[in-house]
Design a protein around this motif. Structure first.
Motif, mmCIF file in Angstrom:
data_model
loop_
_atom_site.group_PDB
_atom_site.id
_atom_site.type_symbol
_atom_site.label_atom_id
_atom_site.label_comp_id
_atom_site.label_asym_id
_atom_site.label_seq_id
_atom_site.Cartn_x
_atom_site.Cartn_y
_atom_site.Cartn_z
ATOM 1 N N PRO A 174 0.793 -1.241 0.000
ATOM 2 C CA PRO A 174 0.000 0.000 0.000
ATOM 3 C C PRO A 174 0.818 1.279 0.000
ATOM 4 O O PRO A 174 0.287 2.336 -0.322
ATOM 5 C CB PRO A 174 -0.829 -0.116 1.286
ATOM 6 N N GLY A 175 2.108 1.210 0.315
ATOM 7 C CA GLY A 175 2.921 2.416 0.284
ATOM 8 C C GLY A 175 3.559 2.702 -1.049
ATOM 9 O O GLY A 175 4.255 3.714 -1.208
ATOM 10 N N HIS A 176 3.310 1.839 -2.041
ATOM 11 C CA HIS A 176 3.956 2.016 -3.343
ATOM 12 C C HIS A 176 3.259 3.106 -4.148
ATOM 13 O O HIS A 176 2.028 3.213 -4.123
ATOM 14 C CB HIS A 176 3.930 0.698 -4.123
ATOM 15 N N PRO A 177 4.020 3.925 -4.898
ATOM 16 C CA PRO A 177 3.390 5.016 -5.663
ATOM 17 C C PRO A 177 2.394 4.545 -6.712
ATOM 18 O O PRO A 177 1.499 5.308 -7.090
ATOM 19 C CB PRO A 177 4.577 5.746 -6.301
ATOM 20 N N ILE A 178 2.515 3.317 -7.196
ATOM 21 C CA ILE A 178 1.551 2.814 -8.187
ATOM 22 C C ILE A 178 0.156 2.676 -7.566
ATOM 23 O O ILE A 178 -0.844 2.694 -8.281
ATOM 24 C CB ILE A 178 2.044 1.486 -8.796
ATOM 25 N N THR A 179 0.064 2.570 -6.246
ATOM 26 C CA THR A 179 -1.236 2.406 -5.590
ATOM 27 C C THR A 179 -1.840 3.721 -5.121
ATOM 28 O O THR A 179 -2.901 3.714 -4.498
ATOM 29 C CB THR A 179 -1.116 1.458 -4.390
ATOM 30 N N GLY B 256 -4.002 6.731 -4.425
ATOM 31 C CA GLY B 256 -5.386 7.056 -4.738
ATOM 32 C C GLY B 256 -6.271 5.859 -4.991
ATOM 33 O O GLY B 256 -7.426 6.017 -5.415
ATOM 34 N N ILE B 257 -5.780 4.653 -4.718
ATOM 35 C CA ILE B 257 -6.519 3.423 -4.971
ATOM 36 C C ILE B 257 -6.966 2.835 -3.638
ATOM 37 O O ILE B 257 -6.176 2.792 -2.680
ATOM 38 C CB ILE B 257 -5.633 2.392 -5.718
ATOM 39 N N PRO B 258 -8.228 2.366 -3.510
ATOM 40 C CA PRO B 258 -8.643 1.695 -2.274
ATOM 41 C C PRO B 258 -7.901 0.379 -2.086
ATOM 42 O O PRO B 258 -7.177 -0.063 -2.979
ATOM 43 C CB PRO B 258 -10.141 1.466 -2.486
ATOM 44 N N GLU B 259 -8.082 -0.278 -0.936
ATOM 45 C CA GLU B 259 -7.269 -1.454 -0.636
ATOM 46 C C GLU B 259 -7.546 -2.623 -1.577
ATOM 47 O O GLU B 259 -6.735 -3.543 -1.670
ATOM 48 C CB GLU B 259 -7.408 -1.883 0.816
ATOM 49 N N TYR B 260 -8.668 -2.605 -2.264
ATOM 50 C CA TYR B 260 -8.895 -3.598 -3.317
ATOM 51 C C TYR B 260 -9.758 -2.993 -4.415
ATOM 52 O O TYR B 260 -10.499 -2.036 -4.196
ATOM 53 C CB TYR B 260 -9.524 -4.891 -2.776
ATOM 54 N N LEU B 261 -9.633 -3.562 -5.611
ATOM 55 C CA LEU B 261 -10.438 -3.190 -6.767
ATOM 56 C C LEU B 261 -11.267 -4.400 -7.179
ATOM 57 O O LEU B 261 -10.792 -5.533 -7.096
ATOM 58 C CB LEU B 261 -9.555 -2.780 -7.958
ATOM 59 N N GLU B 262 -12.479 -4.170 -7.642
ATOM 60 C CA GLU B 262 -13.305 -5.280 -8.121
ATOM 61 C C GLU B 262 -13.716 -5.039 -9.562
ATOM 62 O O GLU B 262 -14.153 -3.945 -9.918
ATOM 63 C CB GLU B 262 -14.551 -5.462 -7.258
ATOM 64 N N LEU B 263 -13.559 -6.063 -10.381
ATOM 65 C CA LEU B 263 -14.024 -6.068 -11.759
ATOM 66 C C LEU B 263 -15.066 -7.174 -11.872
ATOM 67 O O LEU B 263 -14.787 -8.333 -11.559
ATOM 68 C CB LEU B 263 -12.856 -6.322 -12.711
ATOM 69 N N GLU B 264 -16.259 -6.818 -12.310
ATOM 70 C CA GLU B 264 -17.363 -7.793 -12.334
ATOM 71 C C GLU B 264 -17.155 -8.875 -13.373
ATOM 72 O O GLU B 264 -17.622 -10.005 -13.200
ATOM 73 C CB GLU B 264 -18.692 -7.071 -12.571
ATOM 74 N N GLN B 265 -16.445 -8.544 -14.449
ATOM 75 C CA GLN B 265 -16.173 -9.536 -15.499
ATOM 76 C C GLN B 265 -14.736 -9.398 -15.959
ATOM 77 O O GLN B 265 -14.309 -8.318 -16.364
ATOM 78 C CB GLN B 265 -17.114 -9.349 -16.695
ATOM 79 N N PRO C 217 10.202 -14.466 -13.158
ATOM 80 C CA PRO C 217 11.146 -14.327 -12.051
ATOM 81 C C PRO C 217 10.445 -13.720 -10.833
ATOM 82 O O PRO C 217 9.428 -13.039 -10.962
ATOM 83 C CB PRO C 217 12.208 -13.361 -12.600
ATOM 84 N N GLN C 218 11.014 -13.968 -9.662
ATOM 85 C CA GLN C 218 10.466 -13.363 -8.447
ATOM 86 C C GLN C 218 10.393 -11.852 -8.631
ATOM 87 O O GLN C 218 11.404 -11.208 -8.933
ATOM 88 C CB GLN C 218 11.357 -13.691 -7.249
ATOM 89 N N PRO C 219 9.201 -11.243 -8.506
ATOM 90 C CA PRO C 219 9.110 -9.787 -8.675
ATOM 91 C C PRO C 219 9.971 -9.050 -7.652
ATOM 92 O O PRO C 219 10.100 -9.471 -6.505
ATOM 93 C CB PRO C 219 7.617 -9.495 -8.444
ATOM 94 N N GLU C 220 10.548 -7.953 -8.076
ATOM 95 C CA GLU C 220 11.265 -7.106 -7.128
ATOM 96 C C GLU C 220 10.289 -6.478 -6.140
ATOM 97 O O GLU C 220 10.603 -6.304 -4.962
ATOM 98 C CB GLU C 220 12.063 -6.043 -7.879
ATOM 99 N N GLU C 221 9.106 -6.118 -6.651
ATOM 100 C CA GLU C 221 8.024 -5.612 -5.803
ATOM 101 C C GLU C 221 6.718 -6.228 -6.291
ATOM 102 O O GLU C 221 6.433 -6.216 -7.482
ATOM 103 C CB GLU C 221 7.922 -4.091 -5.886
ATOM 104 N N LEU C 222 5.954 -6.769 -5.376
ATOM 105 C CA LEU C 222 4.625 -7.287 -5.696
ATOM 106 C C LEU C 222 3.610 -6.258 -5.219
ATOM 107 O O LEU C 222 3.573 -5.914 -4.033
ATOM 108 C CB LEU C 222 4.403 -8.634 -5.013
#
Length: 243
Positions: free
Chosen positions: A132-137, A139-148, A159-164
């Motif tokens: 949650p502290g990453h700049p890519i997140t 303004g985003i709530p703790e989860y996003l939902e897509l209905e489809q 490879p193991q991500p440097e950041e997940l």
């Protein structure tokens, strides 16, 4: 101003009325539109343009390249892939979306098969933020939902991500590492999973915000780049000689 090139193979839009109805100006069109509103300098490029729209001039003037592909990965010329890879190593940011996980450029940068499980059943996807502290997140709530959405499931052969950044849960029970960052050379790479062509994913404002944030994150710092190769000593060498 960050210069962004949005690349899309632009084949589904020509062949599938559902896709053309959702994205009348192409997937590249809607992405470029919301990026322009955000104030980025945006251009688009597609597979069937000369050099796939990725000429030397375009690549030199691109800070961040966004990549969407699916049907025609094999049609992307190897020499263009190598040029893109070199630009990433030099510092250009790369954002790979959805089925771009199988693109030549992503597989080349990852060095793995990038394979996964998949199912197209229009099921719910819930993307949880795990960093949650990453700049890519921002303004985003703790989860996003897509209905489809299309399901992608583990194991994802990367490879193991440097950041997940995101983990997805799907209605059918699978989970997936849906937001992964890497550095390659001087460049930053972000893989973001959502974006199946027959669903209105890129109309979702929260998905748009993630991509906007990712562009800001991936943009090069424009600092002095390292100098490689032979280097003269900075201090005199005692009893040594230089060549």
């Amino acid at each position: 101003m960050v210069k962004v090139t949005v690349w899309n193979e632009n084949r589904h839009e020509q062949q599938n009325q559902i896709v053309s109805g959702l994205y009348p100006n192409g997937i590249h069109g809607i992405i470029s539109e919301f990026l322009q509103v955000e104030g980025f300098d945006v251009r688009t490029a597609t597979l069937d343009e000369p050099e796939h729209g990725l000429t030397d001039e375009v690549l030199i003037n691109t800070d961040v390249l966004i990549w969407w592909g699916h049907l025609a990965h094999d049609e992307v010329q190897d020499e263009i892939v190598e040029k893109v890879k070199q630009r990433v190593l030099e510092g250009m940011g790369l954002i790979v979306l959805h089925s771009g996980h199988f693109s030549k450029i992503f597989k080349s940068l990852m060095g793995t098969s990038c394979d996964l499980k998949w199912r197209e059943a229009g099921e719910k996807e819930r993307l949880w933020i795990v960093n949650p502290g990453h700049p890519i997140t921002a303004g985003i709530p703790e989860y996003l939902e897509l209905e489809q959405e299309e399901m992608y499931g583990e194991h994802f052969d990367i490879p193991q991500p440097e950041e997940l950044i995101f983990i997805s849960w799907f209605e059918g029970g699978e989970v997936f590492r849906s937001g992964c960052t890497y550095t390659r050379g001087n460049g930053k790479v972000f893989y973001f999973r959502p974006g199946h062509e027959t669903y209105p994913t890129y109309h979702n404002k929260q998905i748009q915000r993630v991509i906007i944030n990712a562009v800001k994150w991936a943009a090069p710092a424009h600092c002095q780049r390292p100098i490689y190769g032979y280097s003269n000593p900075l201090e005199p060498l005692k009893g040594g000689t230089t060549k």
